[in-house]
Scaffold this active site. Sequence first.
Site, PDB file in Angstrom:
ATOM      1  CG  LEU A 234      -1.876  -1.178   1.366  1.00 51.82           C
ATOM      2  CD1 LEU A 234      -2.667  -1.067   2.668  1.00 51.82           C
ATOM      3  CD2 LEU A 234      -2.822  -1.250   0.169  1.00 51.82           C
ATOM      4  CG  HIS A 235       3.141   4.524   2.057  1.00 52.86           C
ATOM      5  ND1 HIS A 235       3.278   5.540   1.151  1.00 52.86           N
ATOM      6  CD2 HIS A 235       3.902   4.874   3.133  1.00 52.86           C
ATOM      7  CE1 HIS A 235       4.063   6.473   1.649  1.00 52.86           C
ATOM      8  NE2 HIS A 235       4.455   6.096   2.848  1.00 52.86           N
ATOM      9  N   GLY A 241       7.501  -0.786   4.823  1.00 49.54           N
ATOM     10  CA  GLY A 241       6.317  -0.773   3.988  1.00 49.54           C
ATOM     11  C   GLY A 241       5.038  -0.934   4.785  1.00 49.54           C
ATOM     12  CG  ASP A 366       0.628  12.631  11.941  1.00 55.30           C
ATOM     13  OD1 ASP A 366       0.686  13.735  11.362  1.00 55.30           O
ATOM     14  OD2 ASP A 366       1.136  11.591  11.481  1.00 55.30           O
TER      15      ASP A 366
END
Length: 843
Positions: A234-235, A241, A366
């Site tokens: 996903l990222h 990751g 955040d």
Amino acid sequence: MSDQHQALLYAVADHRYFETPSRLADDGERYPWADGPIPPGWIRADQGLWTSLRPAGAEPVEQGWKIHLSATPHTAGLTLERAGAVLLKRGVPFKFLRSRRAVELFSGKQMHRAASGKFLAAYPPDETWLPELLDALVAAVDGLPGPYILSDLRIGGGPVHVRYGAFVELWCEDADGVAVPALRDPSGRLVPDARGAVYRTPQWVNPPPELEPHLLARTRARDDDFPYAVRKALHFSNAGGIYLADHRVTGRQVVLREARPFAGLDGLGDALERLHREYRTLLTLRGLDCVPEVHGLHTVWEHTYLVEEYIEGRTLLEEMVERHPVAGRDCGPEALRSYARWAESVAASLRRALDAIHGRGVCFRDVHPSNIIVRPDGSVALVDFEYASTIDDPDLARVGARGFRAPAGATGVEADAYGVWATSLAMLMPITEMIEFAPEKAAVLEAAAAERFGLAGAGWPRRPDVGAAVTPDAAEVPDPVDDWPALRELLIVGIHACATPDREDRLFPADWAVFEQGGHTVAHGAAGVLLALARTGAPVPAHYLDWLVAACRRARTGIPRGLYDGLYGSALVLDELGRRQEARETLDRAGAAGFAPHAGIHSGQAGAALAYCHFAESAQDSALLDEAVRVGERLDALARGETPDGAGRLIAPTRAGLLLGFSGAAVLHLRLHDLTGERRWLLAARRALAHDVEHCVVMPDGTVMVRQGHRHLPYLDEGSCGIALVARDYLDRAEDPSLAALIDRVRPLAAGDFVREPGLLRGRAGLVAALAVLGPEGCEQEMARSVRALSWHAVRHRGGVLFPGYGLQKLSADLASGSAGVLLALHTVFDGKGERAGLLPAI
């Protein structure tokens, strides 16, 4: 390295401008060999944040097995001391990051994964040195920690790694015609030196026998007992990751969040520390429906994975991109009201989620759209708790994404309240990064949101009382419609105020690419800024022109470039500004490098040929016209689907627009038609335009944009407004009802209510200038509103005004993205009477 990672590297040395990393303020943290005495018989050199040492008289080796040592900021000094002693004793050249702060930067969370952890690089004369040198280095740094370097082969379990690659700077073009670092293959041909996040060797290289045990250990470094099978990444970040995975037995879908030890630093610790903080926080919040359920921690090899519930839905950022009323979509009153109601419902759900989290004694800290999941039922959940704190934590560092982080000194609860406000505002006005440049922009954006969305009363959202009070800047930016002369003067003052003629790398602050391209170029360098000043009637000091001439003479010519990113454009500007002899000298240097394989104007052959057309006419040089004709013929053959003759390969554009697509070839063909009178060039221009028109789609509101992947683009460099400008030039020479209809469908885009960036090539300034050229008839009120909206981005700076460049990351004076482009665009609107000739060089 990707553009994103390059931008981050150039963003750290100055909070206002992109800066070369060598200007990082680390004087008090540099290692002794970086600026202190070095051993006799050795030579020191600096390149960016790296310091290199080599024996005097040693001939550099071009390529081979290089040795990398990783380190942490705490141990880098000792690693350098011990490894350096080994290398100095044996006369092996090496380089190292010059300071602790440089180590922290290269190991940062958002930096390129392939370069992460590299602290020292050694260059053995040949591979026969490898066995003894590796043994000596492994022994010297035994017990010192360092992150695993993903691009390399690890030697044992310590910080020593190897990879076959280039030792000196060599460049070649990859399959897409992009200049990349190179190796020389056995035939002597330069080929790309792959520097990815996976260890690999060139196919012609056989690893020496001494590396076999380490290669075998690498293949065994996995855990067959890991109960999850990864389905999709996903990222990725330097920290590790994020993956979508399934449980091998139950089939339950989960998210795996990976942490690499000693990597992904952020000033508060490494990825592993943040992952454990997130795990503890999720345990505390277990049972709340606004956070993912935690399923445990697993360590595989040396990487740790947090396993958590997969929450169905999309990030709020994805929802905003999909829903926001922008040009091309329905932007009528009811559509705006509907979107505002949706945004308020999301904000209310977000407030409820944070109240529940606070009820457990936790603050998120955040809040921003990428950390918020919107479920199909409209409720929200928060993800990524790595910066969470207890509600009474008294010592909190400032964290979060640009445009969403609370001012320094905010408590955890205040940071969350600020994050809700910034996120709510971003749903309506997704340019909250402007508040980082000027806090008073908060009130400007609130007012703009209230006006556009018809919010009742004072409207929402309202900035919470967090940090220092924000008051409007006493020196407001003049309204460009009501007082263009005043804004014009402030733009000129702002450009001059940030000039640095004492530097060699750049004359004006610009996009980070200015450092890669040599400082002289049209897009991001001095040439574009000086052209804008001259065309708008502002003074161009002689020493600025002297600087441009010197920069052109310093520029590297090994890699062919184009009109906007190379010497062709700088030559044209020098000629226009009266430096004709130096201009021709610069043109000859550009031509000596040959042609880039691209077709377009920005970086390719259409732009180079347009420069030849300019000089063919100004200097009455028929040889230059002949060369431009040959380029035009190759580009037309490419448009016909034929193989062009001569001048190496030519890559067909995969994008559409004035600077990046076939429309650039059409500009050249029209210019050749004017110079030669030959009808064949008019036909060629229409064929080239047809290629870009094929990329265009009709949007729901009836306008036309370029479709590029999942995006729809109206801009000048890539997009339908640039195509429409060329179409208008074609219609000046021939009739074509379909192109006239295209222009009519494009014109309303140039007066859109919301445009994220202000610049000339990819922003509002270019769109309003295009509307002035295409004819604002019927769009006068919309155009005035769009011009006024440039005030969202205008920043008072050093007595003048500057604009942020690409991505709203840093202030910029350049033509492509910053103040020079805005100046030239508004000159076209107010003083140029809609004439396109003064808008862009050679077009």
